[in-house]
Design an enzyme around this catalytic site. Structure first.
Site, mmCIF file in Angstrom:
data_model
loop_
_atom_site.group_PDB
_atom_site.id
_atom_site.type_symbol
_atom_site.label_atom_id
_atom_site.label_comp_id
_atom_site.label_asym_id
_atom_site.label_seq_id
_atom_site.Cartn_x
_atom_site.Cartn_y
_atom_site.Cartn_z
ATOM 1 N N ARG A 131 45.197 20.236 22.076
ATOM 2 C CA ARG A 131 45.119 21.303 21.102
ATOM 3 C C ARG A 131 44.536 20.878 19.600
ATOM 4 O O ARG A 131 44.101 21.422 18.912
ATOM 5 C CB ARG A 131 45.923 22.416 21.160
ATOM 6 C CG ARG A 131 45.935 23.265 22.596
ATOM 7 C CD ARG A 131 46.692 24.387 22.431
ATOM 8 N NE ARG A 131 48.041 23.874 22.645
ATOM 9 C CZ ARG A 131 49.202 24.388 22.903
ATOM 10 N NH1 ARG A 131 49.390 25.548 22.475
ATOM 11 N NH2 ARG A 131 50.499 23.878 23.361
ATOM 12 N N ARG A 141 21.617 -9.193 -28.610
ATOM 13 C CA ARG A 141 20.812 -8.271 -28.057
ATOM 14 C C ARG A 141 19.283 -8.717 -28.897
ATOM 15 O O ARG A 141 19.147 -9.295 -29.682
ATOM 16 C CB ARG A 141 21.169 -6.898 -28.562
ATOM 17 C CG ARG A 141 21.064 -6.785 -30.271
ATOM 18 C CD ARG A 141 21.828 -5.129 -30.419
ATOM 19 N NE ARG A 141 22.218 -5.153 -32.072
ATOM 20 C CZ ARG A 141 23.179 -4.715 -32.578
ATOM 21 N NH1 ARG A 141 24.053 -4.345 -31.724
ATOM 22 N NH2 ARG A 141 23.263 -4.594 -33.837
#
Length: 453
Positions: free
Chosen positions: A15, A438
């Site tokens: 179950r 950068r």
């Protein structure tokens, strides 16, 4: 008293509608069987036996480190048949305590009381009164009020079905009597199974006393046969945990929305908001606030710490005076020194964050060691993985890391150094230096913006 314990854990649990053996489903973060085994070990028996059947290898693997005997029931022919498999493992002069692997929350004190009722001329049963006893075996008493039999639901007549005292299945029996009765069991019943409960009638016929111990709460003896019962036991278990914490002075803003799936200890003036989940071992200091919807696993949280909403912490140590979240994720190996701050949408992993250091927004810090008073700007990441190996980033005291920086490990940033925003840093930066890495900005005049076609 010699004590032999047998835990029946062979059922499939149809179950539950799961491929996992029923006894391995969880309540409070631990499997049903681990709860039962914990209670058994608390009784200090040196002979604990587990009857396994469906999913036997899975169950054995789960408890491979435990000092228990595994006994296989190759055919599922009932509880009596299961106990027959255990007979060779039972000592003649012992008391045998029979437990069930899907009945997880029976208090050890109740089991001790049950054992106290056993002697060479007496066995004991654990029963409980239910408003609705449907599906359970009924306790049949004689005119003097003593138990004389247990009748299963499918074999009960109308009068017997009206009885509200039911058998929990848990019992304690002298081994010598059990060895005499078990071979006499018959499967002449509606189920075609060998019922362990038939020994109660045998005991009555042999003038053996059947002492009854009634459980204080039906939840203490509730078995799990389906998901509904599992959920009922989960909430009961959590309510008990919550009440213990409330009595110890912990502020739970809503005890019905609290889950502890491990061991939780807390100091004074601790407040826990709704929907928090605690797993493993969690230690909380004094004056700590934990906001709603947090998940905390295996953590030490120091005094005066605030953990804001929707944060997830795992295998993390926090010295104290820290501010974390909201929406922070601290993964295993994170260590925060006193006064460190981890802000919203920040993830850390195997990171040591020094005293007073801050990682405030939208950053990932992994395999890194930060000194004291470091400031890590928004959008910064430590690039710790090259596709094969993990490497470490080290940032010295007082360093400032500008926003949107990528630190390509292995790399070291010196004390009081500064990294300009938008940099990708792949070489070490010395103490006090400024690193800017950068592309040069270009501004183009008379730029024609794209037009929608």
């Amino acid at each position: 008293m010699l004590l032999d314990i047998v835990i029946l854990a062979a059922g499939k649990g149809t179950r539950m509608k799961s491929s996992l053996p029923k006894v391995l489903h969880k309540v409070g973060g631990h499997s049903l069987l681990s709860h039962v085994l914990g209670a058994a070990k608390a009784l200090e028996s040196d002979n604990i036996n587990i009857i396994v059947g469906h999913g036997a290898e899975t169950v054995k693997a789960e408890f491979a480190g435990e000092a228990v005997n595994f006994i296989e029931q190759t055919e599922q022919l009932g509880t009596g048949h299961a106990m027959q498999q255990a007979l060779p493992y039972l000592r003649d002069d012992a008391t045998v305590l029979i437990l069930y692997g899907d009945v997880p929350l029976t208090p050890t004190a109740t089991l001790r009381e049950l054992l106290d009722q056993v002697n060479p001329e007496a066995m004991s049963l654990l029963t409980v009164e239910l408003d609705d006893p449907s599906g359970y075996g009924r306790i049949i008493r004689n005119a003097q009020g003593n138990a004389k039999a247990i009748v299963e639901q499918k074999d009960a007549n109308k009068d017997q079905l009206a009885i509200c005292e039911i058998n929990t299945g848990i019992m304690a029996v002298p081994s010598a009597l059990l060895k005499a009765w078990l071979p006499q069991l018959s499967n002449d019943n509606a189920q075609g199974e060998y019922y362990l409960t038939d020994i109660v009638e045998m005991a009555s016929n042999d003038h053996i006393d059947i002492n009854i111990v009634q459980a204080d709460d039906e939840m203490d003896v509730l078995g799990v046969n389906n998901r509904v019962q599992q959920a009922e036991l989960e909430r009961y278990y959590q309510s008990v945990q919550a009440m213990v914490l409330l009595e110890e002075g912990v502020g739970l803003l809503d005890p019905d929305r609290f889950d502890c799936r491990g061991e939780l200890s807390a100091g004074n003036d601790v407040t826990i908001d709704v929907n928090c989940v605690f797993e493993g071992t969690v230690n909380i200091g004094n004056n700590v606030y934990i906001g709603p919807n947090c998940v905390i696993s295996n953590c030490d949280i120091g005094d005066n710490t605030t953990i804001k909403a929707n944060s997830v912490l795992e295998d993390t140590s926090i010295a104290g005076d820290s501010d974390i979240g909201p929406f922070a994720r601290l993964r295993p190996g994170t260590q925060l020194a006193k006064g460190a701050k981890i802000g919203n949408f920040v993830e850390t992993k195997k990171a040591i964050i020094g005293e007073g250091s801050k990682v405030n927004h939208l950053s990932y810090v992994g395999d890194a060691e930060l000194g004291s008073n470091v400031n890590v700007g928004a959008g910064t990441i430590t690039c710790n993985y090259d596709g094969v190996n993990k490497s470490k980033t080290t940032i010295g005291d007082g360093a400032f890391i500008g926003s949107n920086t990528a630190l390509v490990a292995p790399v070291s940033i010196g004390s009081e150094a500064t990294v300009g925003a938008g940099s990708t840093v792949a070489k070490d930066v010395a103490e006090g230096e400024l690193a800017v890495a950068r592309a040069k900005q270009r501004n183009i005049s008379n730029w024609q913006k794209p037009v929608k076609k």
